[in-house]
Motif scaffolding. Structure first.
Motif, PDB file in Angstrom:
ATOM      1  N   SER A 115       0.827  -1.218   0.000  1.00 41.28           N
ATOM      2  CA  SER A 115       0.000   0.000   0.000  1.00 41.28           C
ATOM      3  C   SER A 115       0.856   1.262   0.000  1.00 41.28           C
ATOM      4  CB  SER A 115      -0.923   0.003   1.223  1.00 41.28           C
ATOM      5  OG  SER A 115      -1.769  -1.130   1.225  1.00 41.28           O
ATOM      6  N   GLY A 116       2.091   1.143  -0.467  1.00 44.59           N
ATOM      7  CA  GLY A 116       2.952   2.316  -0.556  1.00 44.59           C
ATOM      8  C   GLY A 116       3.813   2.561   0.661  1.00 44.59           C
ATOM      9  N   GLY A 117       3.714   1.712   1.658  1.00 44.38           N
ATOM     10  CA  GLY A 117       4.545   1.853   2.853  1.00 44.38           C
ATOM     11  C   GLY A 117       5.355   0.593   3.083  1.00 44.38           C
ATOM     12  N   THR A 118       5.849   0.421   4.297  1.00 44.10           N
ATOM     13  CA  THR A 118       6.580  -0.783   4.667  1.00 44.10           C
ATOM     14  C   THR A 118       5.971  -1.378   5.924  1.00 44.10           C
ATOM     15  OG1 THR A 118       8.205   0.442   5.992  1.00 44.10           O
ATOM     16  CG2 THR A 118       8.736   0.074   3.655  1.00 44.10           C
ATOM     17  N   ALA A 119       6.228  -2.664   6.124  1.00 41.45           N
ATOM     18  CA  ALA A 119       5.709  -3.361   7.294  1.00 41.45           C
ATOM     19  C   ALA A 119       6.709  -4.412   7.725  1.00 41.45           C
ATOM     20  CB  ALA A 119       4.363  -4.019   6.980  1.00 41.45           C
ATOM     21  N   ALA A 120       6.680  -4.760   9.015  1.00 45.98           N
ATOM     22  CA  ALA A 120       7.521  -5.834   9.544  1.00 45.98           C
ATOM     23  C   ALA A 120       6.928  -7.173   9.123  1.00 45.98           C
ATOM     24  CB  ALA A 120       7.608  -5.744  11.060  1.00 45.98           C
ATOM     25  N   TYR A 121       7.758  -8.024   8.552  1.00 46.01           N
ATOM     26  CA  TYR A 121       7.324  -9.372   8.181  1.00 46.01           C
ATOM     27  C   TYR A 121       7.792 -10.404   9.208  1.00 46.01           C
ATOM     28  CZ  TYR A 121       5.508  -8.075   3.597  1.00 46.01           C
ATOM     29  OH  TYR A 121       4.737  -7.543   2.587  1.00 46.01           O
ATOM     30  N   ILE A 122       9.053 -10.301   9.641  1.00 47.29           N
ATOM     31  CA  ILE A 122       9.600 -11.217  10.636  1.00 47.29           C
ATOM     32  C   ILE A 122      10.335 -10.394  11.687  1.00 47.29           C
ATOM     33  CG2 ILE A 122      11.139 -13.177  11.071  1.00 47.29           C
ATOM     34  CD1 ILE A 122      10.846 -13.936   8.141  1.00 47.29           C
ATOM     35  N   THR A 123      10.071 -10.682  12.956  1.00 48.52           N
ATOM     36  CA  THR A 123      10.750 -10.014  14.062  1.00 48.52           C
ATOM     37  C   THR A 123      11.382 -11.065  14.955  1.00 48.52           C
ATOM     38  OG1 THR A 123       9.187  -8.152  14.043  1.00 48.52           O
ATOM     39  CG2 THR A 123      10.479  -8.488  16.045  1.00 48.52           C
ATOM     40  N   LEU A 124      12.693 -10.937  15.178  1.00 46.33           N
ATOM     41  CA  LEU A 124      13.366 -11.753  16.175  1.00 46.33           C
ATOM     42  C   LEU A 124      13.324 -10.958  17.471  1.00 46.33           C
ATOM     43  CD1 LEU A 124      16.478 -12.969  14.114  1.00 46.33           C
ATOM     44  CD2 LEU A 124      14.116 -13.805  14.078  1.00 46.33           C
ATOM     45  N   ASP A 125      12.405 -11.332  18.359  1.00 43.66           N
ATOM     46  CA  ASP A 125      12.097 -10.551  19.554  1.00 43.66           C
ATOM     47  C   ASP A 125      13.082 -10.905  20.656  1.00 43.66           C
ATOM     48  OD1 ASP A 125      10.991  -9.420  21.860  1.00 43.66           O
ATOM     49  OD2 ASP A 125       8.959  -9.597  21.086  1.00 43.66           O
ATOM     50  N   GLY A 126      14.029  -9.998  20.917  1.00 41.07           N
ATOM     51  CA  GLY A 126      15.073 -10.264  21.895  1.00 41.07           C
ATOM     52  C   GLY A 126      14.597 -10.207  23.332  1.00 41.07           C
ATOM     53  N   SER A 127      13.501  -9.521  23.616  1.00 41.55           N
ATOM     54  CA  SER A 127      12.998  -9.460  24.987  1.00 41.55           C
ATOM     55  C   SER A 127      12.079 -10.639  25.301  1.00 41.55           C
ATOM     56  CB  SER A 127      12.257  -8.144  25.230  1.00 41.55           C
ATOM     57  OG  SER A 127      11.194  -7.978  24.313  1.00 41.55           O
ATOM     58  N   ALA A 128      11.269 -11.059  24.339  1.00 36.21           N
ATOM     59  CA  ALA A 128      10.371 -12.201  24.540  1.00 36.21           C
ATOM     60  C   ALA A 128      11.036 -13.525  24.167  1.00 36.21           C
ATOM     61  CB  ALA A 128       9.099 -12.017  23.719  1.00 36.21           C
ATOM     62  N   VAL A 129      12.188 -13.466  23.543  1.00 37.16           N
ATOM     63  CA  VAL A 129      12.953 -14.636  23.110  1.00 37.16           C
ATOM     64  C   VAL A 129      12.097 -15.526  22.212  1.00 37.16           C
ATOM     65  CG1 VAL A 129      14.616 -16.381  23.849  1.00 37.16           C
ATOM     66  CG2 VAL A 129      14.037 -14.525  25.385  1.00 37.16           C
ATOM     67  N   LEU A 130      11.621 -14.953  21.123  1.00 30.24           N
ATOM     68  CA  LEU A 130      10.831 -15.717  20.161  1.00 30.24           C
ATOM     69  C   LEU A 130      10.938 -15.079  18.777  1.00 30.24           C
ATOM     70  CD1 LEU A 130       8.054 -13.879  19.591  1.00 30.24           C
ATOM     71  CD2 LEU A 130       7.379 -14.836  21.771  1.00 30.24           C
ATOM     72  N   THR A 131      10.565 -15.853  17.770  1.00 28.05           N
ATOM     73  CA  THR A 131      10.484 -15.361  16.401  1.00 28.05           C
ATOM     74  C   THR A 131       9.022 -15.071  16.088  1.00 28.05           C
ATOM     75  OG1 THR A 131      12.400 -16.682  15.736  1.00 28.05           O
ATOM     76  CG2 THR A 131      10.978 -15.854  13.986  1.00 28.05           C
ATOM     77  N   GLN A 132       8.731 -13.845  15.712  1.00 26.84           N
ATOM     78  CA  GLN A 132       7.350 -13.414  15.490  1.00 26.84           C
ATOM     79  C   GLN A 132       7.120 -13.158  14.001  1.00 26.84           C
ATOM     80  OE1 GLN A 132       5.636 -10.490  18.196  1.00 26.84           O
ATOM     81  NE2 GLN A 132       4.876  -9.325  16.454  1.00 26.84           N
ATOM     82  N   PHE A 133       6.091 -13.789  13.454  1.00 22.99           N
ATOM     83  CA  PHE A 133       5.693 -13.562  12.073  1.00 22.99           C
ATOM     84  C   PHE A 133       4.494 -12.615  12.066  1.00 22.99           C
ATOM     85  CE2 PHE A 133       8.005 -17.504  11.954  1.00 22.99           C
ATOM     86  CZ  PHE A 133       8.699 -17.456  10.764  1.00 22.99           C
ATOM     87  N   ASP A 134       4.616 -11.508  11.325  1.00 26.16           N
ATOM     88  CA  ASP A 134       3.543 -10.533  11.252  1.00 26.16           C
ATOM     89  C   ASP A 134       2.789 -10.593   9.932  1.00 26.16           C
ATOM     90  OD1 ASP A 134       3.853  -8.984  13.809  1.00 26.16           O
ATOM     91  OD2 ASP A 134       5.880  -8.784  13.025  1.00 26.16           O
ATOM     92  N   LYS A 135       3.202 -11.477   9.039  1.00 22.76           N
ATOM     93  CA  LYS A 135       2.511 -11.696   7.774  1.00 22.76           C
ATOM     94  C   LYS A 135       2.385 -13.202   7.551  1.00 22.76           C
ATOM     95  CE  LYS A 135       2.282  -7.316   6.773  1.00 22.76           C
ATOM     96  NZ  LYS A 135       0.981  -6.598   6.757  1.00 22.76           N
ATOM     97  N   ASP A 136       1.478 -13.577   6.644  1.00 20.12           N
ATOM     98  CA  ASP A 136       1.297 -14.990   6.327  1.00 20.12           C
ATOM     99  C   ASP A 136       2.597 -15.595   5.809  1.00 20.12           C
ATOM    100  OD1 ASP A 136      -1.387 -14.724   6.969  1.00 20.12           O
ATOM    101  OD2 ASP A 136      -2.004 -14.367   4.891  1.00 20.12           O
ATOM    102  N   THR A 137       2.759 -16.887   6.046  1.00 21.28           N
ATOM    103  CA  THR A 137       3.874 -17.628   5.457  1.00 21.28           C
ATOM    104  C   THR A 137       3.319 -18.607   4.427  1.00 21.28           C
ATOM    105  OG1 THR A 137       3.840 -19.393   7.114  1.00 21.28           O
ATOM    106  CG2 THR A 137       5.214 -17.463   7.571  1.00 21.28           C
ATOM    107  N   LYS A 138       4.130 -18.943   3.429  1.00 25.43           N
ATOM    108  CA  LYS A 138       3.690 -19.827   2.359  1.00 25.43           C
ATOM    109  C   LYS A 138       4.745 -20.884   2.095  1.00 25.43           C
ATOM    110  CE  LYS A 138       2.265 -19.823  -2.529  1.00 25.43           C
ATOM    111  NZ  LYS A 138       2.005 -18.971  -3.732  1.00 25.43           N
TER     112      LYS A 138
END
Length: 234
Positions: A115-138
């Protein structure tokens, strides 16, 4: 062999006609500074900090033309470049490690959001100690999502059918929300979907919403020792 020249109009030159050209500062822990005039303001564009092992500090942008590479390592094994179309980070030896050493901070992979901007797709969360997906995976056909050190649990689609495959131990389906159900649904024969049976978490029972069929010599058993059996032998 060394010529200092000013052409009188545009630029001055230092020309060397023999061997290497070296610029040397003999004063201990003093810097070599490249200074220029940026629109009327003098700018130290490059400083070689001799008190910090000759660290080069750039105080302005660095620009390499298309296909010009920034190389790292004695053998130039790691390089970053742009070929006028795409950008590459290439490693030719060992592992490529992307590391954030700051406590409780993340590594965020972002891209266009459609939509003309940017978004986080994958976040390696150093405080929660997890890998977070913010978009669908295929996963494309026949590419498995695997779980466990020995990839014992696998989920895949082969282009026709879908599979959940477990290779060791028991396979559990857990519903941990109080008084909620596990529903098994499928096509209803009329273009929709329907629940065929469900595990009723509030009623603590298994409830069938569609007919069940036991083929010849397959019995329905009742009692802890299956003392009551109902079946048809064909």
């Amino acid at each position: 062999d060394i010529l200092l020249k000013d052409n009188g109009t545009q630029f001055g030159t230092i020309a060397n006609s023999s061997s290497d050209l070296k610029i040397i500062s003999n004063i201990q822990d003093k810097d070599i500074i490249f200074r220029g005039n940026d629109g009327g303001t003098f700018l130290d564009a490059l400083t070689l900090d001799m008190s910090d092992a000759g660290t080069a500090t750039f105080n302005h942008d660095i620009k390499l033309n298309d296909n010009g590479r920034v190389k790292f390592g004695d053998g130039g094994d790691m390089s970053i470049y742009h070929n006028a179309t795409d950008t590459y980070i290439q490693n030719a030896t060992g592992n490529l490690i992307i590391e954030n050493t700051l406590d409780d901070k993340d590594i965020i992979i972002k891209s266009d959001d459609g939509s003309g901007g940017t978004a986080a797709y994958i976040t390696l969360d150093g405080s929660a100690v997890l890998t977070q997906f913010d978009k669908d995976t295929k996963h494309t056909d026949s590419v498995e999502a695997t779980f466990g050190n020995s990839t014992d649990l696998r989920i895949a689609h082969n282009g026709t059918d879908s599979f959940i495959t477990n290779n060791t131990g028991d396979l559990y389906f857990n519903q941990l929300a109080d008084d909620k159900d596990i529903l098994f649904r499928s096509d209803d024969g009329s273009g929709g979907i329907a629940t065929y049976f469900f595990l009723d978490g509030s009623g603590t029972r298994t409830q069938f919403e569609q007919h069940s069929r036991h083929t010849d010599n397959i019995y329905a058993a009742f009692g802890s020792d299956a003392d009551l059996r109902i079946f048809h032998d064909g």
